[in-house]
Design an enzyme around this catalytic site. Structure first.
Site, PDB file in Angstrom:
ATOM      1  N   ARG A  46       0.849  -1.192  -0.042  1.00 40.58           N
ATOM      2  CA  ARG A  46       0.004   0.028  -0.240  1.00 40.58           C
ATOM      3  C   ARG A  46       0.854   1.270  -0.053  1.00 40.58           C
ATOM      4  O   ARG A  46       1.633   1.367   0.808  1.00 40.58           O
ATOM      5  CB  ARG A  46      -0.707  -0.125   1.179  1.00 40.58           C
ATOM      6  CG  ARG A  46      -2.013  -0.895   1.162  1.00 40.58           C
ATOM      7  CD  ARG A  46      -2.897  -0.923   2.513  1.00 40.58           C
ATOM      8  NE  ARG A  46      -3.144   0.418   2.849  1.00 40.58           N
ATOM      9  CZ  ARG A  46      -4.131   0.627   3.676  1.00 40.58           C
ATOM     10  NH1 ARG A  46      -5.124  -0.263   4.002  1.00 40.58           N
ATOM     11  NH2 ARG A  46      -4.457   1.748   3.965  1.00 40.58           N
ATOM     12  N   ARG A  58      -0.018   8.184  11.665  1.00 35.02           N
ATOM     13  CA  ARG A  58      -1.374   7.456  11.957  1.00 35.02           C
ATOM     14  C   ARG A  58      -1.597   6.961  13.516  1.00 35.02           C
ATOM     15  O   ARG A  58      -2.528   7.100  14.074  1.00 35.02           O
ATOM     16  CB  ARG A  58      -1.695   6.301  11.148  1.00 35.02           C
ATOM     17  CG  ARG A  58      -2.548   6.687   9.886  1.00 35.02           C
ATOM     18  CD  ARG A  58      -2.547   5.458   8.723  1.00 35.02           C
ATOM     19  NE  ARG A  58      -3.538   4.366   9.235  1.00 35.02           N
ATOM     20  CZ  ARG A  58      -3.670   3.059   8.830  1.00 35.02           C
ATOM     21  NH1 ARG A  58      -2.789   2.822   7.909  1.00 35.02           N
ATOM     22  NH2 ARG A  58      -4.439   2.323   9.293  1.00 35.02           N
TER      23      ARG A  58
END
Ligand code: ZN
Length: 217
Positions: A156, A167
């Site tokens: 990804r 994150r």
């Protein structure tokens, strides 16, 4: 007694997979905010139409609308005998609203799946996605072929280490007050997510059994 379960945990802890497995095994719905938001928008309930208007403006759905959507979902018949909630609440304000929704129902069991940050970074940064159909591989699965369509699995692009760290930082900033909110309850348990999927699943079941009658003595 209804089995009302809330699963907490950082991205990469396998929370979604565990929630799904547990819900399937117990025959109760897994309620994830992404799914119910889409569903409410599709079915066009009043709150769903409000959510759509907000999203059409490119804004994030606010607490009030999100809480409304969760309440609507938890009030449905199939959630009466229990549910696994995943992705809500994210804030203390939402947790307070959830307590209000839960008034008069069986207690909420809260299970926090914890994984050391280093391991999360390793898991997330190596997560693969199918080039053809976009299916995410479960964290830690490094197969080169998509289990769904046979397409090629690639890393990804949004999961570079810097993105992952950011994150996780956002997650911790948000979740720490939430964990504080629940920690002192007799129905709160923390389990070690740095194990195999099966061991985590076993610990999850054991934690819920230990809470037993909802933490009442
Ligand atoms: Zn695929």
């Amino acid at each position: 007694m209804a089995l009302n379960l809330l699963v907490l945990g950082p991205p990469g802890a396998g929370k979604g997979t565990q929630a799904e497995r547990f819900a399937r095994r117990r025959g109760i719905p897994r309620i994830s905010t992404g799914d119910i938001l889409r569903e409410a928008v599709q079915t066009g309930t009043e709150i769903g139409r409000r959510a759509k208007a907000i999203m059409d403006r490119g804004e994030l759905v606010n607490d009030e609308v999100m809480i409304g959507i969760v309440k609507e979902r938890l009030d449905r018949e199939d959630a009466r005998s229990g549910f696994v909630l995943d992705g809500f609440p994210r804030t203390v304000a939402q947790a307070e609203a959830l307590d209000a929704i839960m008034a008069g129902r069986d207690p909420l069991v809260v299970v926090d799946i914890t994984v050391p940050e280093q391991q999360l970074v390793r898991r997330l940064a190596s997560r693969m996605i199918c080039e053809a159909c976009g299916t995410n591989a479960p964290a830690g699965d490094a197969s080169t072929q998509c289990g769904r369509c046979g397409g090629r699995m690639v890393q990804r692009t949004d999961d570079s280490e810097a993105v992952v760290l950011e994150r996780l930082k956002v997650y911790h900033r948000q979740s720490e007050p939430l964990v504080e909110y629940y920690r002192s309850r007799p129905t709160y348990r923390s389990i070690d997510g740095a194990q195999t999927m099966d061991r985590v699943a076993a610990d999850l079941s054991a934690a819920i059994e230990a809470v037993g009658n909802g933490g009442r003595p």
